[in-house]
Write a protein that holds these residues in place. Structure first.
Motif, PDB file in Angstrom:
ATOM      1  N   UNK A  62       0.826  -1.211   0.000  1.00 37.97           N
ATOM      2  CA  UNK A  62       0.000   0.000   0.000  1.00 37.97           C
ATOM      3  C   UNK A  62       0.862   1.263   0.000  1.00 37.97           C
ATOM      4  N   UNK A  63       1.848   1.287   0.897  1.00 37.38           N
ATOM      5  CA  UNK A  63       2.734   2.440   0.947  1.00 37.38           C
ATOM      6  C   UNK A  63       3.531   2.612  -0.331  1.00 37.38           C
ATOM      7  N   UNK A  64       4.015   1.489  -0.898  1.00 39.91           N
ATOM      8  CA  UNK A  64       4.759   1.560  -2.155  1.00 39.91           C
ATOM      9  C   UNK A  64       3.898   2.032  -3.309  1.00 39.91           C
ATOM     10  N   UNK A  65       2.650   1.589  -3.349  1.00 37.22           N
ATOM     11  CA  UNK A  65       1.729   2.005  -4.408  1.00 37.22           C
ATOM     12  C   UNK A  65       1.463   3.502  -4.344  1.00 37.22           C
ATOM     13  N   UNK A  66       1.273   4.037  -3.144  1.00 32.72           N
ATOM     14  CA  UNK A  66       1.068   5.473  -3.000  1.00 32.72           C
ATOM     15  C   UNK A  66       2.305   6.258  -3.443  1.00 32.72           C
ATOM     16  N   UNK A  67       3.486   5.740  -3.104  1.00 34.60           N
ATOM     17  CA  UNK A  67       4.722   6.407  -3.533  1.00 34.60           C
ATOM     18  C   UNK A  67       4.817   6.406  -5.058  1.00 34.60           C
ATOM     19  N   UNK A  68       4.461   5.284  -5.670  1.00 31.31           N
ATOM     20  CA  UNK A  68       4.478   5.186  -7.136  1.00 31.31           C
ATOM     21  C   UNK A  68       3.498   6.182  -7.757  1.00 31.31           C
ATOM     22  N   UNK A  69       2.317   6.288  -7.175  1.00 31.57           N
ATOM     23  CA  UNK A  69       1.340   7.249  -7.678  1.00 31.57           C
ATOM     24  C   UNK A  69       1.883   8.671  -7.601  1.00 31.57           C
ATOM     25  N   UNK A  70       2.533   8.988  -6.489  1.00 35.74           N
ATOM     26  CA  UNK A  70       3.102  10.332  -6.338  1.00 35.74           C
ATOM     27  C   UNK A  70       4.190  10.586  -7.361  1.00 35.74           C
ATOM     28  N   UNK A  71       5.014   9.568  -7.601  1.00 32.30           N
ATOM     29  CA  UNK A  71       6.135   9.728  -8.537  1.00 32.30           C
ATOM     30  C   UNK A  71       5.675   9.828  -9.985  1.00 32.30           C
ATOM     31  N   UNK A  72       4.504   9.305 -10.287  1.00 31.54           N
ATOM     32  CA  UNK A  72       4.022   9.277 -11.675  1.00 31.54           C
ATOM     33  C   UNK A  72       2.860  10.232 -11.921  1.00 31.54           C
ATOM     34  N   UNK A  73       2.622  11.151 -10.988  1.00 33.18           N
ATOM     35  CA  UNK A  73       1.583  12.151 -11.186  1.00 33.18           C
ATOM     36  C   UNK A  73       0.187  11.700 -10.830  1.00 33.18           C
ATOM     37  N   UNK A  74       0.069  10.585 -10.114  1.00 33.82           N
ATOM     38  CA  UNK A  74      -1.249  10.070  -9.779  1.00 33.82           C
ATOM     39  C   UNK A  74      -1.873  10.668  -8.544  1.00 33.82           C
ATOM     40  N   UNK A  75      -1.154  11.554  -7.860  1.00 33.97           N
ATOM     41  CA  UNK A  75      -1.699  12.171  -6.640  1.00 33.97           C
ATOM     42  C   UNK A  75      -1.933  13.667  -6.812  1.00 33.97           C
ATOM     43  N   UNK A  76      -2.060  14.100  -8.048  1.00 34.79           N
ATOM     44  CA  UNK A  76      -2.400  15.499  -8.293  1.00 34.79           C
ATOM     45  C   UNK A  76      -1.205  16.386  -8.544  1.00 34.79           C
ATOM     46  N   UNK A  77      -1.462  17.684  -8.501  1.00 32.68           N
ATOM     47  CA  UNK A  77      -0.435  18.663  -8.878  1.00 32.68           C
ATOM     48  C   UNK A  77       0.575  18.908  -7.761  1.00 32.68           C
ATOM     49  N   UNK A  78       0.263  18.515  -6.538  1.00 35.36           N
ATOM     50  CA  UNK A  78       1.189  18.645  -5.403  1.00 35.36           C
ATOM     51  C   UNK A  78       1.449  17.254  -4.832  1.00 35.36           C
ATOM     52  N   UNK A  79       2.198  16.415  -5.566  1.00 38.69           N
ATOM     53  CA  UNK A  79       2.332  15.010  -5.159  1.00 38.69           C
ATOM     54  C   UNK A  79       3.036  14.807  -3.821  1.00 38.69           C
ATOM     55  N   UNK A  80       4.032  15.630  -3.522  1.00 41.60           N
ATOM     56  CA  UNK A  80       4.757  15.460  -2.260  1.00 41.60           C
ATOM     57  C   UNK A  80       3.845  15.761  -1.077  1.00 41.60           C
ATOM     58  N   UNK A  81       3.127  16.869  -1.150  1.00 43.02           N
ATOM     59  CA  UNK A  81       2.198  17.222  -0.076  1.00 43.02           C
ATOM     60  C   UNK A  81       1.102  16.169   0.058  1.00 43.02           C
ATOM     61  N   UNK A  82       0.583  15.704  -1.088  1.00 40.72           N
ATOM     62  CA  UNK A  82      -0.476  14.691  -1.053  1.00 40.72           C
ATOM     63  C   UNK A  82       0.030  13.390  -0.444  1.00 40.72           C
ATOM     64  N   UNK A  83       1.248  12.976  -0.823  1.00 43.64           N
ATOM     65  CA  UNK A  83       1.815  11.743  -0.288  1.00 43.64           C
ATOM     66  C   UNK A  83       2.061  11.867   1.217  1.00 43.64           C
TER      67      UNK A  83
END
Length: 214
Positions: free
Chosen positions: A28-49
């Motif tokens: 789960x944690x790895x999947x969220x990190x992958x989403x952040x790295x590939x633009x899957x968590x929006x325009x502010x991926x670091x803050x979202x992650x």
């Protein structure tokens, strides 16, 4: 909940190895990190992650606090998974901190300045520090070394750590939001259930007993 329903449920849960929770949490944690790295968590991926890791940590802490009341009051036995829940909670708290420190702030001096000057960061760090000895002693060797009573007393540090985490979330939230308050009320309620004396009937006599578990 009916005991007839819980008996097969508890029997089924006993067949689930706790290692599956560890694997699921890491995935789960790895999947969220992958989403952040590939633009899957929006325009502010670091803050979202950072926020997602923190929320998951708080959810796991709430679940960990609920294990004992669920068993005592409903008969639902999640005790075999309590250690995994606690370790995963610490893992997500640490990931939350590392995303903030390494990917967001990116400077030791700035990290220290935030800890000193921003109260919500101070509270979050205090909560993380309280969880470190709990994670370090979440093993059978530590239980034997400390003894059951001392180990349970030590692990009551989860109470102030959980409260600090919830207040950190409330302070961090922008404007008035219900969700952070819900976490705080759940945590306070679960702590009250765990520390309040229970009435135990022994041969027709009522006794007040505190829960022996941390």
């Amino acid at each position: 909940m009916s005991g007839n329903v819980l008996q097969p449920l508890n029997a089924g849960l006993r067949l689930v190895p706790p290692i599956l929770l560890y694997m699921g949490g890491v995935a789960w944690g790895g999947w969220l990190f992958w989403l952040a790295a590939t633009g899957g968590l929006g325009v502010e991926p670091i803050e979202a992650l950072e926020h997602r890791y923190g929320e998951i940590a708080l959810q796991l802490i709430v679940l960990g606090l609920a294990v004992t009341p669920l068993r005592q009051r409903l008969g639902l036995n999640l005790m075999p998974f309590r250690r995994a829940i606690g370790v995963l909670a610490f893992g997500f708290v640490t990931a939350h901190f590392l995303v903030w420190a390494v990917l967001d702030v990116q400077s030791v001096s700035a990290i220290w300045a935030d800890i000193v000057k921003r109260p919500y960061v101070t509270l979050g760090m205090a909560g993380l520090l309280l969880l470190i000895p709990l994670a370090a002693t979440s093993n059978n060797w530590a239980v034997r070394k400390l003894g059951g009573l001392r180990w349970r007393q030590l692990h009551k540090l989860v109470y102030p750590a959980a409260i600090l985490g919830a207040v950190h979330y409330i302070w961090l939230a922008k404007g008035f939001q219900i969700e952070p308050l819900v976490y705080l009320f759940l945590i306070l309620g679960l702590i009250a259930l765990r520390v309040a004396p229970r009435r135990v009937r022994v041969r027709g006599v009522n006794w007040d007993m505190n829960c022996p578990e941390g």
